[in-house]
Design a protein around this motif. Sequence first.
Motif, PDB file in Angstrom:
ATOM      1  N   HIS A  60      77.806 -96.836 -67.367  1.00  7.19           N
ATOM      2  CA  HIS A  60      77.003 -97.582 -66.404  1.00  7.19           C
ATOM      3  C   HIS A  60      77.551 -97.391 -64.987  1.00  7.19           C
ATOM      4  CE1 HIS A  60      74.608 -99.458 -69.487  1.00  7.19           C
ATOM      5  NE2 HIS A  60      75.710 -99.847 -70.116  1.00  7.19           N
ATOM      6  N   ALA A  61      78.872 -97.345 -64.858  1.00 14.34           N
ATOM      7  CA  ALA A  61      79.478 -97.126 -63.543  1.00 14.34           C
ATOM      8  C   ALA A  61      79.122 -95.743 -63.012  1.00 14.34           C
ATOM      9  CB  ALA A  61      80.995 -97.286 -63.624  1.00 14.34           C
ATOM     10  N   VAL A  62      79.172 -94.743 -63.875  1.00 15.07           N
ATOM     11  CA  VAL A  62      78.812 -93.379 -63.469  1.00 15.07           C
ATOM     12  C   VAL A  62      77.346 -93.326 -63.069  1.00 15.07           C
ATOM     13  CG1 VAL A  62      78.521 -91.012 -64.289  1.00 15.07           C
ATOM     14  CG2 VAL A  62      80.620 -92.252 -64.801  1.00 15.07           C
ATOM     15  N   SER A  63      76.510 -93.984 -63.829  1.00 17.80           N
ATOM     16  CA  SER A  63      75.080 -94.018 -63.519  1.00 17.80           C
ATOM     17  C   SER A  63      74.833 -94.686 -62.163  1.00 17.80           C
ATOM     18  CB  SER A  63      74.334 -94.761 -64.627  1.00 17.80           C
ATOM     19  OG  SER A  63      72.972 -94.871 -64.306  1.00 17.80           O
ATOM     20  N   ALA A  64      75.537 -95.775 -61.909  1.00 19.27           N
ATOM     21  CA  ALA A  64      75.395 -96.471 -60.625  1.00 19.27           C
ATOM     22  C   ALA A  64      75.850 -95.580 -59.472  1.00 19.27           C
ATOM     23  CB  ALA A  64      76.199 -97.774 -60.632  1.00 19.27           C
ATOM     24  N   LEU A  65      76.954 -94.866 -59.672  1.00 17.87           N
ATOM     25  CA  LEU A  65      77.433 -93.957 -58.620  1.00 17.87           C
ATOM     26  C   LEU A  65      76.453 -92.812 -58.384  1.00 17.87           C
ATOM     27  CD1 LEU A  65      81.243 -93.783 -59.412  1.00 17.87           C
ATOM     28  CD2 LEU A  65      80.170 -94.738 -57.374  1.00 17.87           C
ATOM     29  N   GLN A  66      75.855 -92.306 -59.451  1.00 18.42           N
ATOM     30  CA  GLN A  66      74.866 -91.227 -59.302  1.00 18.42           C
ATOM     31  C   GLN A  66      73.642 -91.735 -58.527  1.00 18.42           C
ATOM     32  OE1 GLN A  66      77.077 -88.747 -60.034  1.00 18.42           O
ATOM     33  NE2 GLN A  66      75.302 -87.634 -60.782  1.00 18.42           N
ATOM     34  N   SER A  67      73.206 -92.946 -58.837  1.00 23.65           N
ATOM     35  CA  SER A  67      72.065 -93.527 -58.113  1.00 23.65           C
ATOM     36  C   SER A  67      72.403 -93.701 -56.638  1.00 23.65           C
ATOM     37  CB  SER A  67      71.677 -94.876 -58.705  1.00 23.65           C
ATOM     38  OG  SER A  67      71.179 -94.717 -60.001  1.00 23.65           O
ATOM     39  N   TYR A  68      73.602 -94.183 -56.372  1.00 18.88           N
ATOM     40  CA  TYR A  68      74.051 -94.344 -54.992  1.00 18.88           C
ATOM     41  C   TYR A  68      74.080 -93.001 -54.286  1.00 18.88           C
ATOM     42  CZ  TYR A  68      77.115 -95.274 -51.033  1.00 18.88           C
ATOM     43  OH  TYR A  68      77.646 -95.356 -49.774  1.00 18.88           O
TER      44      TYR A  68
END
Length: 117
Positions: A60-68
């Motif tokens: 989820h953290a990686v996904s959030a960083l990718q979205s950012y």
Amino acid sequence: MTIVSQQSDPDSLEHVAGKVEDLHDRFKDSKQKMIGVAGPNPFGDIRHPDHVPGEHPSEHAVSALQSYRDRMHGQFDAAAELMKSTGGALRDAARALRGTDDAARDSVTVKDGSLDQ
């Protein structure tokens, strides 16, 4: 009282246009440096604290960083395009000033006889 005359110098406008267009390149370079998460997950394989099967908070953290990263890439692209169009507008203004100066030079009439020799 001092009166300041403001003049628009086509060469100065073109110089500023070059500086603004350089910002376009810098935004593009900065965008390329913002890569998000590449390679192995830097957060490691973190399991859910309640041992929920298949739940990986690190994903989820990686996904959030990718979205950012994706949103920031959009901002860099928008800023770069703004600098490109601003540079073009400044160059158009410089051309217009040169054209106006040329037209004025061609249509000047001296009425005081100072050019008669």
